[in-house]
Every structure is written in C-alpha cells, then in structure tokens.
Write an enzyme that holds these catalytic residues in place. Structure first.
Site, PDB file in Angstrom:
ATOM      1  CD  GLU A 256      -2.704   1.270   2.535  1.00 36.49           C
ATOM      2  OE1 GLU A 256      -2.570   0.386   3.406  1.00 36.49           O
ATOM      3  OE2 GLU A 256      -3.562   2.163   2.596  1.00 36.49           O
ATOM      4  N   GLY A 395      -2.561   5.190   5.088  1.00 38.80           N
ATOM      5  CA  GLY A 395      -1.584   4.096   4.936  1.00 38.80           C
ATOM      6  C   GLY A 395      -0.452   4.170   5.954  1.00 38.80           C
TER       7      GLY A 395
HETATM    8  C1  LIG Z   1      -9.743   9.187   3.019  1.00 44.94           C
HETATM    9  C2  LIG Z   1      -9.224   8.088   3.889  1.00 44.94           C
HETATM   10  C3  LIG Z   1      -9.263   6.777   3.422  1.00 44.94           C
HETATM   11  C4  LIG Z   1      -8.825   5.729   4.252  1.00 44.94           C
HETATM   12  N1  LIG Z   1      -8.963   4.425   3.813  1.00 44.94           N
HETATM   13  C5  LIG Z   1      -8.763   3.417   4.691  1.00 44.94           C
HETATM   14  C6  LIG Z   1      -9.086   2.065   4.343  1.00 44.94           C
HETATM   15  O1  LIG Z   1      -9.511   1.763   3.202  1.00 44.94           O
HETATM   16  N2  LIG Z   1      -8.923   1.099   5.279  1.00 44.94           N
HETATM   17  C7  LIG Z   1      -8.463   1.373   6.539  1.00 44.94           C
HETATM   18  O2  LIG Z   1      -8.361   0.447   7.345  1.00 44.94           O
HETATM   19  N3  LIG Z   1      -8.117   2.636   6.886  1.00 44.94           N
HETATM   20  C8  LIG Z   1      -8.277   3.659   6.009  1.00 44.94           C
HETATM   21  N4  LIG Z   1      -7.955   4.956   6.379  1.00 44.94           N
HETATM   22  C9  LIG Z   1      -7.435   5.208   7.706  1.00 44.94           C
HETATM   23  C10 LIG Z   1      -5.983   5.674   7.762  1.00 44.94           C
HETATM   24  O3  LIG Z   1      -5.123   4.601   7.518  1.00 44.94           O
HETATM   25  C11 LIG Z   1      -5.798   6.311   9.140  1.00 44.94           C
HETATM   26  O4  LIG Z   1      -6.473   7.554   9.115  1.00 44.94           O
HETATM   27  C12 LIG Z   1      -4.342   6.497   9.507  1.00 44.94           C
HETATM   28  O5  LIG Z   1      -3.715   5.263   9.715  1.00 44.94           O
HETATM   29  C13 LIG Z   1      -4.175   7.351  10.808  1.00 44.94           C
HETATM   30  O6  LIG Z   1      -5.002   6.905  11.829  1.00 44.94           O
HETATM   31  P1  LIG Z   1      -5.957   7.942  12.605  1.00 44.94           P
HETATM   32  O7  LIG Z   1      -6.671   8.714  11.569  1.00 44.94           O
HETATM   33  O8  LIG Z   1      -6.771   7.189  13.586  1.00 44.94           O
HETATM   34  O9  LIG Z   1      -4.981   8.911  13.358  1.00 44.94           O
HETATM   35  P2  LIG Z   1      -4.311   8.686  14.798  1.00 44.94           P
HETATM   36  O10 LIG Z   1      -3.670   7.358  14.857  1.00 44.94           O
HETATM   37  O11 LIG Z   1      -5.328   9.008  15.842  1.00 44.94           O
HETATM   38  O12 LIG Z   1      -3.194   9.803  14.774  1.00 44.94           O
HETATM   39  C14 LIG Z   1      -3.456  11.178  15.102  1.00 44.94           C
HETATM   40  C15 LIG Z   1      -2.127  11.929  15.095  1.00 44.94           C
HETATM   41  O13 LIG Z   1      -1.245  11.359  16.072  1.00 44.94           O
HETATM   42  C16 LIG Z   1      -0.032  10.976  15.470  1.00 44.94           C
HETATM   43  N5  LIG Z   1       0.503   9.759  16.097  1.00 44.94           N
HETATM   44  C17 LIG Z   1      -0.128   8.586  16.328  1.00 44.94           C
HETATM   45  N6  LIG Z   1       0.718   7.691  16.864  1.00 44.94           N
HETATM   46  C18 LIG Z   1       1.919   8.317  16.954  1.00 44.94           C
HETATM   47  C19 LIG Z   1       3.209   7.935  17.424  1.00 44.94           C
HETATM   48  N7  LIG Z   1       3.452   6.694  17.876  1.00 44.94           N
HETATM   49  N8  LIG Z   1       4.202   8.855  17.366  1.00 44.94           N
HETATM   50  C20 LIG Z   1       3.987  10.095  16.892  1.00 44.94           C
HETATM   51  N9  LIG Z   1       2.797  10.513  16.435  1.00 44.94           N
HETATM   52  C21 LIG Z   1       1.779   9.639  16.470  1.00 44.94           C
HETATM   53  C22 LIG Z   1      -0.395  10.699  14.010  1.00 44.94           C
HETATM   54  O14 LIG Z   1       0.746  10.752  13.175  1.00 44.94           O
HETATM   55  C23 LIG Z   1      -1.405  11.813  13.746  1.00 44.94           C
HETATM   56  O15 LIG Z   1      -0.733  12.997  13.461  1.00 44.94           O
HETATM   57  C24 LIG Z   1      -8.318   6.013   5.530  1.00 44.94           C
HETATM   58  C25 LIG Z   1      -8.240   7.343   5.981  1.00 44.94           C
HETATM   59  C26 LIG Z   1      -8.700   8.358   5.184  1.00 44.94           C
HETATM   60  C27 LIG Z   1      -8.659   9.764   5.736  1.00 44.94           C
END
Ligand SMILES: Cc1cc2nc3c(=O)[nH]c(=O)nc-3n(C[C@H](O)[C@H](O)[C@H](O)COP(=O)(O)OP(=O)(O)OC[C@H]3O[C@@H](n4cnc5c(N)ncnc54)[C@H](O)[C@@H]3O)c2cc1C
Length: 411
Positions: A256, A395
């Site tokens: 991905e 991703g």
């Molecule tokens: C349009 C779109 C399509 C998507 N499609 C899919 C899909 O088909 N299937 C699927 O399963 N998912 C999908 N996603 C989900 C996507 O993979 C997640 O949004 C992404 O992995 C981040 O997770 P979160 O949004 O929960 O952010 P969070 O994990 O809550 O992160 C919030 C913030 O905290 C930071 N953060 C988190 N952990 C750490 C760390 N250890 N150290 C430093 N900073 C950190 C992050 O970088 C971010 O800035 C999609 C998302 C979008 C917006």
C-alpha cells in the site's frame, strides 16, 4: 553551429521496468485520458464514480494484472501493478478514482490472493478480478488508527465460525464493497498477536453501512463507516492463520505504501507538465511568467523533488519485488520470520515518507504558479492539492513512518 536537442517526450527506460511494462503504461495512459480524465470533475461533484468503471477496468485486464491467468488475471507481477498505480495518477485519473480502484486492486485483493484458500480465491478473488465484486480493507476503527494493535472489533469463536461485533471507519469503498477484508480481535489480550482477518460479506445479517463520510479530497471515492452487530461469519471465511493477522497487515502495508509513493510520483509528474505549459503561456509584465527567476527557481525545486521521489520509489520497488518468489514460499510455510517477508521495508517506508509530503509541496507550489486560476476548480490544481493532502495521513502517517525508521536505527 550549436546543435538543437529535440525533446521527444520519451522517458528513459528505468529498471525494474521493461519495454513490456512501458507498453502497458501507454495503454493505461490512453484509457485514463479517454475514459476517466474527462469525467473526473463530474464524478467528484457526484461524490462517486460509476460502479461500471470496475467492470470496464476488468474488461481491459487492469484489475488482475498481477494475478494468475487461472483466476482470470493477466499473469503479470507487482511491477505491472506499479505501472497501473503510477499511470492512473500521471494521466489525470484524479485521487478519488485512483483511491477507489486502487483500494480494490492494491489493498483488498492482495491478501486474499496471498493468504486465501483455493475456495476463497474462487469466491472472492475471481469475481473481484472480473470487476463483479468490489473489495475493501477494514483495519481502522474510530478508536484505533495508527495503533493497530488496539482495535476492538471482536470475533468470538463459536462452533463452525465467529460472531463479529464492532465498528470500522474511513474505509475506502466501504459503502459499496461486496466483501470486506476485516481485521478483528480473536484473542482478548493478545495485542498484535491477537489479530485475525475475516472475509465479511455485505449481505450477512448484522453487517451495516452506517455512514458515507464527507471528505476534503478524494471526492469520487466512497469512504464508509461500518457497523457489525452479531455478524455470523463461517470458519471458511477466516483469511490466513487465526491470530496471525499482524503478518498480513505488515505484508499489506508495504505494498500500500509503495503504491502511494508511485501515485505521488505520477501526480507530481502530471503537475509539473501542466504547470510548465501554463508558465510558458501565461504572460505578466510583458513576458511569460516562467521567465521570472522566482518561478524558474520553483520549477527547479519541483523537478528535483520529482526526480528524488522517483529514484527512491523505483529503488524501493526493486527491493520489494526482488524476493517475491521467496515471500510466497515463506507464506506457504507460514515462516513469518523469513527475511523476504520484510524485504524492502526500510526503503518503502522512506519512499512513503518522502513522496507524500513532497507531493503536497509540489501541488501547493504549482497552485501558486497558476495564481488565481490555480484556486479555481477548472484547472484541477486545487483538486490535486486536496487529494494529495491525504498522503501524509493514509496508509500510516508521516509520524509513524519516522517511528519505524527511527526504530530501525536502534533508537
Ligand atoms: C480518506 C481516507 C481513506 C482511508 N482508507 C482506509 C481504508 O480503506 N482502510 C483502513 O483500514 N483505513 C483507512 N484509512 C485510515 C488511515 O489509515 C488512518 O487515518 C491512519 O492510519 C491514521 O489513523 P488515525 O486517523 O486514527 O490517526 P491517529 O492514529 O489518531 O493519529 C493522530 C495523530 O497522532 C499521530 N501519532 C499517532 N501515533 C503516533 C506515534 N506513535 N508517534 C507520533 N505521532 C503519532 C499521528 O501521526 C497523527 O498525526 C483512511 C483514511 C482516510 C482519511
């Protein structure tokens, strides 16, 4: 007399691409330019592209490029799929169409192919390659994104199968997917090692599309929130080993991320070409704007970002695709510690990190060069900026990429 070198527009053949891959590139480009690009505005406004586009892409063989002929695929390899990912973006396919078709070919079907039983290949992969069934990958939940191990969707073992309860969100193709490759918890406190994958089918009682989400970009793709209430899933829908889902996630994320890097390279090359044309034609203060040093320097930076991104991404692609045969053997033996499983991990992570931010910066600079016209919908530049903004988040976020790389340095 000074010789004039004519720019023929032909691109050099860069490994791992062969002349055959380049023929495919030209075919995909013609298709996207003729049948996709002219409709991108309309499909963005409708917030979906027609379902028939899957059937059309399947007819042309694009949904099964890397899959075996015996399952209706083209018998190609990952590099063919790489051409597809790059070219849909480079030919102006738009982020939404790229995401919808890409989620199907790039993240939902590969685990079925790699980890699926012959029965699962027949029930899910064959119709997916034919464009008859649409697939989605469901990992993210409202309370668990980057921290995959904390997912809460549970699959309770019962005789003959599992009972699934939970919620998934941000799922690309989630609204119209016929099947969902879904991460579930099969062991209460197993952390990474308590995750399994089940193939959920939309007609299963208790499977509900609870919401179609509104987004900043990728407008033509559907993004769904899904709710599962006592969904009964038979044993034959378990994908890969029980409690071995983390390896499937690892394998899937790599591809991905590489696809996203390739898409960013494609998008940057398109942005550069369109913006160069504009800067040659648009005049201010009696000369083409491209002749102002301030803008020439922007082009110098954009061109450099594109070439560095391309070089690192193609390098990561070579590292990733090299040991594919070994990887398939290791998966068949369930030898999850074999080096082929993580081959290219570092380079893929670096490529994802570099290209996603670079593409946002390039889109922003191209918009700036277009002036007010860049802010208008008709030029497609503002859409590119909105679409590409997802890159540093989806991703695996930029911060997570840095964590992976930092840990690899032993920190
Ligand atoms: C349009 C779109 C399509 C998507 N499609 C899919 C899909 O088909 N299937 C699927 O399963 N998912 C999908 N996603 C989900 C996507 O993979 C997640 O949004 C992404 O992995 C981040 O997770 P979160 O949004 O929960 O952010 P969070 O994990 O809550 O992160 C919030 C913030 O905290 C930071 N953060 C988190 N952990 C750490 C760390 N250890 N150290 C430093 N900073 C950190 C992050 O970088 C971010 O800035 C999609 C998302 C979008 C917006």
């Amino acid at each position: 007399m000074a010789s004039v070198i004519k720019d023929t527009g032909e691109r050099a053949l860069l490994p791992p691409f062969t002349p055959e891959h380049e023929e495919l590139r030209a075919t995909i480009r013609r298709w996207v330019e003729a049948e996709v690009a002219p409709h991108v505005d309309e499909w963005d406004a409708a917030q979906e592209f027609p379902r028939a586009l899957y059937r059309r892409a399947a007819e042309l063989g694009f949904l099964g490029l890397k899959y075996p002929v015996a399952l209706g695929g083209q018998g190609g390899d990952y590099v063919h799929d790489a051409v597809w990912a790059e070219e849909v973006a480079a030919a102006g396919g738009g982020g939404g169409v790229g995401a919808g078709l890409g989620a199907h070919t790039g993240i939902a079907t590969p685990p079925v192919w790699k980890f699926g039983t012959p029965d699962q290949h027949e029930r899910f992969l064959r119709p997916a390659i034919a464009g008859e069934k649409i697939g989605a990958l469901g990992i993210t939940e409202p309370g668990a994104g980057s921290d995959v191990a904390s997912i809460r969707t549970s699959a309770r073992k019962v005789p003959g199968g599992y009972v699934v309860n939970g919620t998934k969100t941000f799922i690309t193709n989630g609204v119209r997917a016929d099947f969902l490759v879904c991460a579930v918890k099969t062991a209460g406190d197993g952390g990474h090692h308590g995750i399994s994958f089940l193939l959920l089918e939309r007609e299963m009682p208790g499977y509900e599309v609870s919401r179609k989400l509104e987004k900043m970009g990728w407008l033509a793709s559907d993004t769904g929130e899904l709710a599962f209430t006592d969904v009964e899933v038979p044993d034959e829908n378990l994908l890969g080993p029980e409690n071995g889902g983390f390896y499937l996630i690892m394998a899937n994320f790599q591809w991905e991320r590489l696809l996203m890097a390739l898409g960013a390279v494609g998008a940057m090359s398109k942005l550069l070409a369109v913006t160069l044309d504009y800067a040659r034609e648009r005049e201010a203060f009696g000369r083409p704007i491209g002749r102002f040093q301030a803008l020439r320097h922007k082009f110098a930076e954009i061109g450099t970002k594109l070439e560095v991104s391309r070089a690192l991404t193609y390098h990561a692609l070579r590292e990733f695709t090299g040991p594919e045969a070994d990887r398939r053997d290791a998966i068949a033996r369930e030898d999850w510690t074999h080096p082929s499983i993580t081959a290219g991990l570092e380079d893929v992570t670096k490529a994802k990190l570099l290209t996603q931010r670079a593409a946002v910066e390039v889109a922003d600079e191209c918009l700036q060069i277009h002036g007010g016209y860049g802010y208008m919908r008709e030029y497609g530049i503002e859409r590119a900026l909105r679409d590409l903004r997802l890159g540093p988040i989806g991703g695996g976020t930029d911060e997570v990429m840095r964590e992976i790389l930092g840990k690899q340095l032993g920190l």
